[in-house]
Design a protein around this motif. Structure first.
Motif, short mmCIF file in Angstrom:
data_model
loop_
_atom_site.label_atom_id
_atom_site.label_comp_id
_atom_site.label_asym_id
_atom_site.label_seq_id
_atom_site.Cartn_x
_atom_site.Cartn_y
_atom_site.Cartn_z
N THR A 27 54.47 0.00 36.64
CA THR A 27 54.73 0.46 38.00
C THR A 27 54.80 1.97 38.08
O THR A 27 54.29 2.58 39.03
N ILE A 28 55.38 2.60 37.08
CA ILE A 28 55.50 4.06 37.09
C ILE A 28 54.14 4.73 36.88
O ILE A 28 53.83 5.73 37.51
N HIS A 29 53.30 4.16 36.01
CA HIS A 29 52.02 4.78 35.68
C HIS A 29 50.88 4.37 36.60
O HIS A 29 49.80 4.95 36.54
N LEU A 30 51.09 3.39 37.44
CA LEU A 30 50.02 2.92 38.33
C LEU A 30 49.55 3.96 39.34
O LEU A 30 48.35 4.11 39.53
N PRO A 31 50.43 4.72 40.01
CA PRO A 31 49.94 5.68 41.02
C PRO A 31 48.98 6.73 40.46
O PRO A 31 47.93 6.98 41.06
N ILE A 32 49.29 7.32 39.32
CA ILE A 32 48.39 8.35 38.78
C ILE A 32 47.07 7.72 38.34
O ILE A 32 46.01 8.33 38.48
N SER A 33 47.13 6.50 37.85
CA SER A 33 45.90 5.81 37.45
C SER A 33 45.00 5.55 38.66
O SER A 33 43.78 5.74 38.60
N ILE A 34 45.62 5.14 39.75
CA ILE A 34 44.85 4.88 40.98
C ILE A 34 44.25 6.18 41.51
O ILE A 34 43.09 6.21 41.94
N ILE A 35 45.01 7.26 41.48
CA ILE A 35 44.50 8.54 41.97
C ILE A 35 43.32 9.01 41.14
O ILE A 35 42.30 9.48 41.69
N ILE A 36 43.40 8.89 39.83
CA ILE A 36 42.30 9.31 38.97
C ILE A 36 41.05 8.47 39.23
O ILE A 36 39.94 9.01 39.39
N MET A 37 41.21 7.15 39.30
CA MET A 37 40.04 6.28 39.52
C MET A 37 39.45 6.50 40.91
O MET A 37 38.23 6.52 41.08
N ARG A 38 40.29 6.66 41.91
CA ARG A 38 39.80 6.87 43.27
C ARG A 38 39.00 8.17 43.36
O ARG A 38 37.91 8.20 43.93
N SER A 39 39.53 9.22 42.77
CA SER A 39 38.81 10.49 42.84
C SER A 39 37.50 10.42 42.05
O SER A 39 36.50 11.03 42.45
N TYR A 40 37.48 9.67 40.96
CA TYR A 40 36.25 9.53 40.20
C TYR A 40 35.21 8.76 41.00
O TYR A 40 34.05 9.16 41.07
N PHE A 41 35.61 7.64 41.61
CA PHE A 41 34.65 6.85 42.38
C PHE A 41 34.16 7.58 43.62
O PHE A 41 33.03 7.39 44.05
N GLU A 42 35.02 8.41 44.20
CA GLU A 42 34.58 9.20 45.35
C GLU A 42 33.57 10.27 44.94
O GLU A 42 32.75 10.69 45.75
#
Length: 155
Positions: A27-42
């Motif tokens: 739960t703690i590490h999920l937000p940064i992981s989502i931000i990294i993947m989202r910015s990569y896919f964008e």
């Protein structure tokens, strides 16, 4: 963050439970992981998606056959950040895992020889053994680490 999490874990009787601490770390590490993947896919060009759709792929196939294979560097970056962060985490484990059989490795090393004369040799041996898995992860992912650093440095 520690105090409300402690009271919540105590309320649901999840203290000294390794599964609960795993869920907490995720739960703690999920937000940064989502931000990294989202910015990569964008950052991926839309032309790749359009070309795959012209070739007959639907959105799910585009994701699995085009976007996901291109995201290996981002996935490796997330894996490294999360593994190192969770492996060396001390605060939540020391507060939530008080039973000796539920300790994580950093807590077990910190409590080596407590109540005895300080045996620094034993502690340093434990620390040396604890670094071996991180060295293995580094050697396995070193090419991905270098690619990720180089990809972010040149525009």
């Amino acid at each position: 963050m520690v105090i409300p999490i402690y009271y919540f874990m105590d309320l649901i009787e999840a203290r000294n439970n390794l599964f609960a601490i795993i869920l907490l770390y995720a739960t703690i590490h999920l937000p940064i992981s989502i931000i990294i993947m989202r910015s990569y896919f964008e950052s991926l060009p839309v032309a790749l998606e359009e070309a795959a759709m012209i070739d007959g792929c639907n959105r799910i196939k585009v994701f699995f056959y085009v976007a996901l294979p291109l995201a290996k560097v981002a996935i490796a970056t997330i894996a490294i950040i999360n593994v190192v962060g969770i492996w060396s985490e001390f605060l939540f484990a020391s507060v939530l895992l008080t039973q000796p059989d539920a300790r994580t490795l950093p807590i077990a090393i910190a409590t080596l020889g407590v109540g005895q004369a300080a045996d620094y040799g034993l502690r340093f041996a434990g620390l040396s053994l604890a670094t071996i898995p991180m060295l293995l992860v580094y050697f396995l992912f070193s090419k991905k680490i270098v690619k990720g650093v180089m990809a972010g440095s040149v525009k």
